[in-house]
Motif scaffolding. Sequence first.
Motif, PDB file in Angstrom:
ATOM      1  N   ALA A  12       0.842  -1.193   0.000  1.00 28.19           N
ATOM      2  CA  ALA A  12       0.000   0.000   0.000  1.00 28.19           C
ATOM      3  C   ALA A  12       0.880   1.248   0.000  1.00 28.19           C
ATOM      4  CB  ALA A  12      -0.904   0.018   1.224  1.00 28.19           C
ATOM      5  N   SER A  13       0.463   2.255  -0.708  1.00 26.28           N
ATOM      6  CA  SER A  13       1.161   3.536  -0.706  1.00 26.28           C
ATOM      7  C   SER A  13       1.008   4.184   0.670  1.00 26.28           C
ATOM      8  CB  SER A  13       0.575   4.444  -1.788  1.00 26.28           C
ATOM      9  OG  SER A  13       1.066   5.752  -1.642  1.00 26.28           O
ATOM     10  N   SER A  16      -1.966   6.532   0.987  1.00 26.28           N
ATOM     11  CA  SER A  16      -3.326   6.005   0.892  1.00 26.28           C
ATOM     12  C   SER A  16      -3.931   5.834   2.285  1.00 26.28           C
ATOM     13  CB  SER A  16      -3.301   4.654   0.168  1.00 26.28           C
ATOM     14  OG  SER A  16      -2.653   3.689   0.980  1.00 26.28           O
TER      15      SER A  16
END
Length: 102
Positions: A12-13, A16
């Motif tokens: 996941a970034s 985010s």
Amino acid sequence: MFGGVDGSGSTASLISMSGIAGIIELVGGLLIAIGVLTRLVALITTGEMVAAQFIAHIPEGVVPIQNGGELGLLYLAVFLILTVYGSGRYSVEHLILGRELI
């Protein structure tokens, strides 16, 4: 189990929602475990758990056992208790300063 985001193997970034939640949980969990800024961190993580309930679980159903939100509600209750009572006498803050900062 270790399939990454949506089982694709990717991460996941950090910008985010999942990334920010991960940062709050990692850093907040460490701070609560050692007893530094416990009330503030518990308040932030309580907000995260409320947001998780409304974003991820409530749309699946109102009853927690049906929507998979019972563990999140348990954490929410624990963080509320920590927000009210603080970390106690065995925290790092109390051992070094003799009191809690917040």
